[in-house]
Design a protein around this motif. Structure first.
Motif, mmCIF file in Angstrom:
data_model
loop_
_atom_site.group_PDB
_atom_site.id
_atom_site.type_symbol
_atom_site.label_atom_id
_atom_site.label_comp_id
_atom_site.label_asym_id
_atom_site.label_seq_id
_atom_site.Cartn_x
_atom_site.Cartn_y
_atom_site.Cartn_z
ATOM 1 N N ALA B 227 48.979 69.674 31.937
ATOM 2 C CA ALA B 227 49.677 70.598 32.832
ATOM 3 C C ALA B 227 48.922 70.824 34.135
ATOM 4 O O ALA B 227 49.532 71.130 35.158
ATOM 5 N N VAL B 267 60.223 70.410 21.339
ATOM 6 C CA VAL B 267 59.570 69.518 22.300
ATOM 7 C C VAL B 267 58.292 68.976 21.693
ATOM 8 O O VAL B 267 57.762 69.506 20.712
ATOM 9 N N ASN B 270 54.387 69.985 22.455
ATOM 10 C CA ASN B 270 54.511 71.422 22.163
ATOM 11 C C ASN B 270 53.181 72.154 22.260
ATOM 12 O O ASN B 270 52.763 72.829 21.327
ATOM 13 N N SER B 271 52.526 72.002 23.380
ATOM 14 C CA SER B 271 51.240 72.666 23.618
ATOM 15 C C SER B 271 51.326 73.341 24.994
ATOM 16 O O SER B 271 51.939 72.802 25.916
ATOM 17 N N VAL B 272 50.738 74.551 25.108
ATOM 18 C CA VAL B 272 50.902 75.361 26.324
ATOM 19 C C VAL B 272 50.551 74.571 27.587
ATOM 20 O O VAL B 272 51.220 74.693 28.602
ATOM 21 N N ASN B 273 49.486 73.742 27.507
ATOM 22 C CA ASN B 273 49.027 73.055 28.706
ATOM 23 C C ASN B 273 49.385 71.568 28.737
ATOM 24 O O ASN B 273 48.694 70.779 29.359
ATOM 25 N N CYS B 274 50.470 71.194 28.065
ATOM 26 C CA CYS B 274 50.973 69.815 28.148
ATOM 27 C C CYS B 274 52.393 69.803 28.687
ATOM 28 O O CYS B 274 53.259 70.529 28.184
ATOM 29 N N VAL B 275 52.650 68.972 29.682
ATOM 30 C CA VAL B 275 54.020 68.734 30.132
ATOM 31 C C VAL B 275 54.754 68.041 28.981
ATOM 32 O O VAL B 275 54.279 67.025 28.482
ATOM 33 N N PRO B 276 55.891 68.607 28.519
ATOM 34 C CA PRO B 276 56.585 68.005 27.374
ATOM 35 C C PRO B 276 57.019 66.562 27.650
ATOM 36 O O PRO B 276 57.736 66.295 28.612
#
Lengths: 408, 408
Positions: B227, B267, B270-276
């Motif tokens: 992200a 998605v 599915n991690s806060v700091n990953c662009v899906p």
């Protein structure tokens, strides 16, 4: 002098290869969540390597592992490190390079019989990723006073296991007295995780600082209805509200200076023929400019409230995390830049978009980072890749930076 | 004659109360997924009740349960039933009323020593909800020739367990020879699951048919990125693409005649700091008008393709299910309407927005449904409610409809 000046590539890639076998997932990736069985296995291997290299190992109360090499003088050490944990479907380099290249630097010093003026410490920080226990960087943030011990211990994963339970289970709970002490300088080598070095064909990124970050958790509460008999105008569809919010954030908040990411989402009841009654999602906002980021964050919350009100959907927001833009130590960045230049590597001054352990360690003393290029700018995916030649350039730059700093 | 004309309320509510204790979840709801332990428990209780009522029980190869009461003549029976399974966080009435009120009708006939001209059969169909094994109505669709046995058996739940494995595990796999045979008429009493009867203050809905339905499963494949360092214009964010699609479906496809629901979404990573990198979601489209529905479905697919192309995101679409609008038997609806009127209940002719077992049974012979009001139009939620007085009106209407039809 050539043998003094470069690290041992064969040994380095043997270590990286071994690390790549611990928590392997399809597509060449790793799943080595913090304090998992896989993390435990990797820690055990790393511990053995450190002992083989003659280092004194100690573990602190948050599971951070420090391995010390004595210097001629008992001065504050030069510290080098990163993390060995990964995302749930992460790569083989993020964090791992920073720990294993630090160990390779120590081994090269050993090979060449070099006794540095200052002691050297290499570090593996716990739960940098924040993928299992949110927020990220609990290990480095814990020692930097950003999070207190009780907070770190109480963090829970999605299955309800706490950081403390899991730290004890894998046998890596040490003493608070073992935490990182005064140091001369802290260095973290890391993959760039972005496309800039590759695009500009540079070998070494001299990292001058880290972007500021906000994390927000949002819950929208509409009404769950059967999909068939409920006309559109009577619905309070939490997911349609979330979709409108996401669209507006992308259109109105994100700019060339501000990134906005919705990385997690889930709905309830999550059934094909049910109008979602609840939607949960996260928002990640980053910028090199704190003022712009703070404005964007306020606008984000306003957007969420406005859309929720328009749709008569309830809203709960939790501010999970905020961290300001930080500047690294100008003396260390200069040493990094000079080391790269002397070794004949091209370099570029750069700002980190991602959070790193170095960001929190920077609270404690002079700190900077070295970036190596990421193929296609990818990270946090199995296909994450840094080319062998770039790993070697990074390792040699790190080695020479340590040599210089340990003389200061 | 009053005792002949009404069902036994006390017994009926005792049965409903017992059902409400099997698979209970907070908020007065039920979680009784098809072929789960809870479904098995409820089936065992229901089986015992059927045997106590002197009925001959048989189970077919899809787990559908038939309980037969002989008539004076060995003619094709009048058949009454619905389903005992629920949504993952469903209510106490959806489907359940249709089975237990059918059993109450039999018991009232027994109490009054009435021998009907035609035999009577009551049915519990397997997996009506489709919440565990998609698509819905596998039991009734299976006997109606909509799905073949191999297809039904091969359906898997989210954990990878197949319909066949679970049917065998709970001990409810019978013989294909036990499937529903020729019948005179089929009746299903059900909650409305919509707001119309309540809004218009009617006690009985005389259901003339069922809306047509399309289900679509969509996977968008973008690129997972960190992200932080990935600028907005270089992203291929699968979730942002999904959000734009949802917005467009809501704005451009949904009308007063067409409902569009995105009920499931997930998605990856599915991690806060990953662009899906990937987004999966479902689309449910319904209408009373097949032509409008088919046009809306085509437009939906076009919208998904257009947004994906614009954003350079890959797309896979699977058409999970389509069912045309159907019309119920006009003789039976007339009998239902007359029964309600004779009993002094207000009634309204209505179209079902939801799919029901009766929809598939309609393929096999004359069929119709009776609706009872849903408080606030809610269903598929723990707070799903039909008032006691409306349950009694429904039961008596069902009883009198059966009495009339069984004389034909």
């Amino acid at each position: 002098m050539v043998n003094v000046n470069t690290i041992n590539e064969e040994r380095l890639f043997r270590m990286l290869s071994k690390s790549s076998e611990t928590g392997t997932i399809p597509g060449n990736g790793l799943s080595r969540l913090a304090l998992s069985d896989q993390d435990q296995e990797m820690r055990n291997i790393y511990k053995e390597w450190c002992e083989e290299a003659g280092l004194m190992l100690r573990i602190d109360d948050l599971g951070n592992m420090y391995a010390r090499r004595a210097g001629k003088n008992n001065l504050p050490p030069v510290v080098v490190g990163s993390h060995l944990d990964t995302q749930p479907a992460g790569g083989r380099f993020d964090g791992i390079l920073g720990v294993l290249l630090a160990l390779e630097v120590v081994q090269t010093l050993n090979d060449n019989g070099i006794e540095t003026e200052r002691p050297l410490e290499i570090v593996n920080f716990t739960n940098e990723e924040g993928a299992r226990f949110e927020p990220p960087m609990l290990g480095s943030g814990g020692i930097a006073g950003v999070f207190d011990q009780a907070y770190v211990y109480s963090r829970k994963d999605a299955d309800g296991f706490s950081f403390l339970e899991e730290l004890e289970r894998i046998g890596y709970k040490g003493e608070a007295g073992n935490r990182l002490g005064d140091f001369h300088s802290f260095l973290e080598l890391h993959i760039e995780q972005g496309p800039i070095l590759e695009d500009e064909d540079k070998q070494i990124g001299v990292v001058e600082g880290v972007q500021g970050i906000n994390w927000l958790e949002v819950t929208l509460k509409g009404e769950a209805d059967h999909a068939g008999p409920t006309p559109m105008h009577l619905r309070k569809d939490a997911l349609m509200a979330a979709a409108e919010i996401m669209n507006q954030l992308e259109k109105n908040i994100a700019t060339t200076d501000i990134t906005v990411t919705v990385g997690k989402i889930s709905v309830s009841p999550n059934s094909v023929n049910c109008v979602p009654g609840e939607a949960h999602f996260t928002v990640d906002i980053r910028s090199a400019n704190d003022k712009l980021r703070k404005e964007a964050f306020e606008e984000t919350k306003k957007t969420i409230r406005r859309v929720s009100e328009d749709r008569e959907v309830g809203v709960e927001m939790t501010e999970l995390w905020e961290t300001e833009k930080i500047d690294f130590d100008s003396n260390i960045t200069e040493v990094i830049e000079n080391s790269a230049t002397e070794l004949g590597y091209s370099s570029k001054r750069i700002l980190s978009g991602a959070g790193h352990d170095a960001k929190y360690v920077n609270n404690l003393g002079p700190t900077a980072m070295i970036f190596v290029p990421s193929v296609n700018g990818k990270s946090h995916v199995p296909s994450e890749l840094t080319l062998d030649r770039d790993i070697v350039s990074g390792a040699n730059t790190l080695y020479h930076t340590v040599l210089t700093l340990s003389k200061e």
